[in-house]
Design a protein around this motif. Structure first.
Motif, PDB file in Angstrom:
ATOM      1  N   ARG A  54       1.098  -1.336   0.385  1.00 60.94           N
ATOM      2  CA  ARG A  54       0.226  -0.296   0.087  1.00 60.94           C
ATOM      3  C   ARG A  54       0.315   1.092  -0.131  1.00 60.94           C
ATOM      4  O   ARG A  54       1.885   1.520   0.571  1.00 60.94           O
ATOM      5  N   GLU A  59      -0.255   4.660   5.793  1.00 60.53           N
ATOM      6  CA  GLU A  59      -0.736   3.523   4.144  1.00 60.53           C
ATOM      7  C   GLU A  59      -2.241   4.218   3.845  1.00 60.53           C
ATOM      8  O   GLU A  59      -2.955   4.697   4.967  1.00 60.53           O
ATOM      9  N   ASP A  60      -2.312   4.616   2.790  1.00 62.67           N
ATOM     10  CA  ASP A  60      -3.288   4.919   1.624  1.00 62.67           C
ATOM     11  C   ASP A  60      -4.730   3.589   1.984  1.00 62.67           C
ATOM     12  O   ASP A  60      -3.741   2.952   1.117  1.00 62.67           O
ATOM     13  N   HIS A  61      -5.346   4.251   2.691  1.00 62.74           N
ATOM     14  CA  HIS A  61      -6.466   2.646   2.303  1.00 62.74           C
ATOM     15  C   HIS A  61      -7.674   3.800   1.692  1.00 62.74           C
ATOM     16  O   HIS A  61      -8.603   2.877   1.421  1.00 62.74           O
ATOM     17  N   LYS A  62      -7.554   4.635   1.019  1.00 62.35           N
ATOM     18  CA  LYS A  62      -8.728   4.970   0.958  1.00 62.35           C
ATOM     19  C   LYS A  62      -8.766   5.435  -0.913  1.00 62.35           C
ATOM     20  O   LYS A  62      -9.688   4.622  -1.270  1.00 62.35           O
ATOM     21  N   THR A  63      -7.188   5.116  -1.013  1.00 64.14           N
ATOM     22  CA  THR A  63      -7.512   5.110  -2.712  1.00 64.14           C
ATOM     23  C   THR A  63      -7.350   3.083  -3.211  1.00 64.14           C
ATOM     24  O   THR A  63      -6.924   2.614  -2.437  1.00 64.14           O
ATOM     25  N   ALA A  64      -7.889   3.154  -3.655  1.00 58.63           N
ATOM     26  CA  ALA A  64      -8.462   1.664  -4.801  1.00 58.63           C
ATOM     27  C   ALA A  64      -7.205   1.033  -4.838  1.00 58.63           C
ATOM     28  O   ALA A  64      -6.350   1.521  -6.028  1.00 58.63           O
ATOM     29  N   ASN A  89      -1.768   0.865  -4.490  1.00 54.31           N
ATOM     30  CA  ASN A  89      -2.500   1.822  -5.019  1.00 54.31           C
ATOM     31  C   ASN A  89      -1.020   3.149  -5.387  1.00 54.31           C
ATOM     32  O   ASN A  89      -1.556   3.517  -5.019  1.00 54.31           O
TER      33      ASN A  89
END
Length: 151
Positions: free
Chosen positions: A43, A84-89, A111
């Motif tokens: 991620r 960590e980026d959990h918003k971008t698919a 992502n």
């Protein structure tokens, strides 16, 4: 504000931006990483910055009504965390021959968007250069101050 404080503020900005550039490089290096050490898809990671201050905002606001504006300065910046980026698919591509493909033949990729990372890298580079410029300007002022007593 002492001149050394200005040097420390610029140095904290340079350190923070250097760490940001390192993290961007890590994201770009892992653009096709389908498995990390835990078996998960990589991620994208980003930094969280915070102003280094000794006082809370409310104390600074109350102090501002009693003090000269030139006495209200910050103490630089610090990195409070890596998130960590959990918003971008995540991206999925059809590749049934890949060892990490699911039962339908799709592979989940990180992502990480290379264009976004390069844009962020340019931004971090510009911020780093701005801190270098401020650092050098302060250094030159200090050196000129030392020349005052010379004949």
């Amino acid at each position: 504000m002492a001149s050394i404080d200005a040097l420390n503020i610029s140095a904290s900005g340079m350190s923070a931006q250097r760490l940001r550039m390192d993290l961007i490089a890590q994201n770009i290096a892992n653009v096709n990483t389908t498995r990390d050490e835990n078996g998960e898809v990589y991620r994208r990671k980003t930094l969280v910055f915070q102003a280094r201050t000794q006082d809370t905002f409310s104390k600074m606001l109350a102090q501002s009504s009693r003090t000269n504006a030139s006495e209200l300065v910050g103490n630089g910046v610090r990195v409070t965390g890596i998130v960590e980026d959990h918003k971008t698919a995540m991206k999925t591509v059809y590749d049934p021959g890949h060892p990490d493909a699911d039962e339908d033949g799709y592979v989940t990729l990180p992502n990480v968007n290379t264009v976004t990372e390069i844009t962020n890298l340019i931004d971090a580079t510009r911020a780093y250069e701005a801190n270098i410029t401020a650092f050098n300007a302060t250094k030159n002022m200090l050196l000129k101050g030392l020349e005052v007593g010379k004949a």
